[in-house]
Design an enzyme around this catalytic site. Structure first.
Site, PDB file in Angstrom:
ATOM      1  N   GLN A 159       2.008  -9.569 -25.524  1.00 50.18           N
ATOM      2  CA  GLN A 159       2.466 -10.228 -26.558  1.00 50.18           C
ATOM      3  C   GLN A 159       3.925 -10.709 -26.434  1.00 50.18           C
ATOM      4  O   GLN A 159       4.833  -9.830 -26.019  1.00 50.18           O
ATOM      5  CB  GLN A 159       2.404  -9.488 -27.890  1.00 50.18           C
ATOM      6  N   LYS A 200      -5.771  -9.248 -33.301  1.00 49.24           N
ATOM      7  CA  LYS A 200      -6.618  -9.480 -31.957  1.00 49.24           C
ATOM      8  C   LYS A 200      -7.481  -8.235 -31.636  1.00 49.24           C
ATOM      9  O   LYS A 200      -8.356  -8.526 -31.183  1.00 49.24           O
ATOM     10  CB  LYS A 200      -5.391  -9.926 -30.735  1.00 49.24           C
ATOM     11  N   ASP A 236      -3.881 -16.477 -22.041  1.00 45.64           N
ATOM     12  CA  ASP A 236      -2.795 -17.295 -23.008  1.00 45.64           C
ATOM     13  C   ASP A 236      -2.677 -18.590 -22.248  1.00 45.64           C
ATOM     14  O   ASP A 236      -2.082 -19.640 -23.018  1.00 45.64           O
ATOM     15  CB  ASP A 236      -1.701 -16.477 -22.982  1.00 45.64           C
TER      16      ASP A 236
HETATM   17  N1  GUN Z   1       3.508 -14.742 -29.405  1.00 47.47           N
HETATM   18  C1  GUN Z   1       3.333 -15.741 -30.361  1.00 47.47           C
HETATM   19  N2  GUN Z   1       2.267 -16.554 -30.090  1.00 47.47           N
HETATM   20  C2  GUN Z   1       1.817 -15.666 -28.849  1.00 47.47           C
HETATM   21  C3  GUN Z   1       0.595 -16.206 -28.030  1.00 47.47           C
HETATM   22  O1  GUN Z   1      -0.287 -16.879 -28.322  1.00 47.47           O
HETATM   23  N3  GUN Z   1       0.542 -15.195 -27.045  1.00 47.47           N
HETATM   24  C4  GUN Z   1       1.304 -14.432 -26.867  1.00 47.47           C
HETATM   25  N4  GUN Z   1       1.001 -13.556 -25.667  1.00 47.47           N
HETATM   26  N5  GUN Z   1       2.344 -14.056 -27.288  1.00 47.47           N
HETATM   27  C5  GUN Z   1       2.873 -14.931 -28.496  1.00 47.47           C
END
Ligand code: GUN
Length: 286
Positions: free
Chosen positions: A96, A52, A119
């Protein structure tokens, strides 16, 4: 043999377009910034967070990384989120998941300001996805929609089967397909006679998190198969939720794992961060 829906290539194309959009926003004094929080040392999460950050650098988004120890308390984490909610240089906030067991995931999601929730996990944004009037589309389902479009198939009137009912993928995925006029069935690991359902699918989205759960004989000939699964079955071997070798002989189009949905998710996160910057008119860091 099926057409390969190469998310890696599509995501690069999208990020290149976003790079131009970021430059145009900066001309207007809007500086997109993404805060990414990781609590603990889960190796898979560390890879996602690193990717990211790299994507932010690629498109020109400021990235603010918070790598917190496993011992971080829920109060400390929420205090940080509240600080970021008020920070004018932060357009979007992402924590996350999963968070360590002593932290309540729902409390964390609820603490993020809906206008910075890139998200789209906050109940306000989840509700907006239900109504169809949304600012942020959850990144993985948004990436899947882009790949379906890439396959050239029109969702309207098609039988769409989503295998998986998570809040992150399965449920919002079903809503996006419904908004595009697909006829949507949501299945899961406990669906009785799953094959009978999946064999009807013109568009099959596998997001159940079980390695190679969908076998070749569960797929309708000519279907578009989107595999959201990323399962590590050996130190250097990743497989999806679909048995790829058998599936590609039956499907018209299929996503590979890796290099399919995964890179698309990150490109969509960048897109949401730009949207957040526009909504919040994010200023440059002083
Ligand atoms: N963990 C697995 N996929 C995601 C996601 O799309 N966003 C976040 N914040 N955590 C994750």
């Amino acid at each position: 043999m099926a057409i390969l829906l190469k998310g890696k290539e599509v995501s690069t194309r999208i990020k290149d377009e976003l790079k131009n959009e970021v430059a145009a926003l900066k001309e207007k004094g809007i500086h997109p910034g993404l805060a990414v929080i990781l609590v603990g040392e889960d190796p898979a999460s560390q890879v996602y967070v690193r990717n990211k950050k790299l994507a932010c650098e690629y498109v020109g988004i400021n990235s603010f990384e918070y790598l917190l120890p496993e011992s971080t308390t829920q109060e400390e984490l929420i205090e940080l989120i509240e600080k970021l909610n008020k920070d004018d240089t932060v357009s979007g906030i992402l924590c996350q998941l999963p968070v360590p067991k002593h932290i309540d995931e729902e409390a964390v999601i609820n603490a993020i300001a809906p206008n910075k929730d890139v998200d789209a996990f906050h109940p306000v944004n989840v509700g907006k996805i239900m109504t169809g009037n949304f600012d942020f589309v959850p990144c993985t389902p948004a990436g899947v929609m882009e790949l379906i479009d890439e396959s050239g198939i029109d969702v309207k009137g098609k039988e769409c089967v989503v295998v998986g009912r998570s809040n992150i993928v399965g449920k919002p995925m079903a809503m996006l397909l419904l908004h595009r006029h697909g006829t949507v069935t949501i299945c899961h690991s406990r669906t009785a006679d799953l094959a009978e359902k999946t064999k009807n699918a013109d568009i099959l989205v596998a997001a159940v998190g079980i390695p190679e759960f969908i076998k070749g004989d569960m797929i309708k000939p000519g279907a578009v198969v989107i595999d959201v699964g990323i399962n590590r079955i050996a130190p250097k071997k990743l497989v999806g939720d679909v048995e790829f070798e058998a599936a590609e002989k039956v499907a018209a189009a299929i996503t590979p794992v890796p290099g399919g949905v995964g890179p698309m998710t990150i490109a969509m996160l960048m897109k949401n961060t730009l949207k957040a910057a526009e909504i919040n008119h994010t200023k440059q860091e002083q």
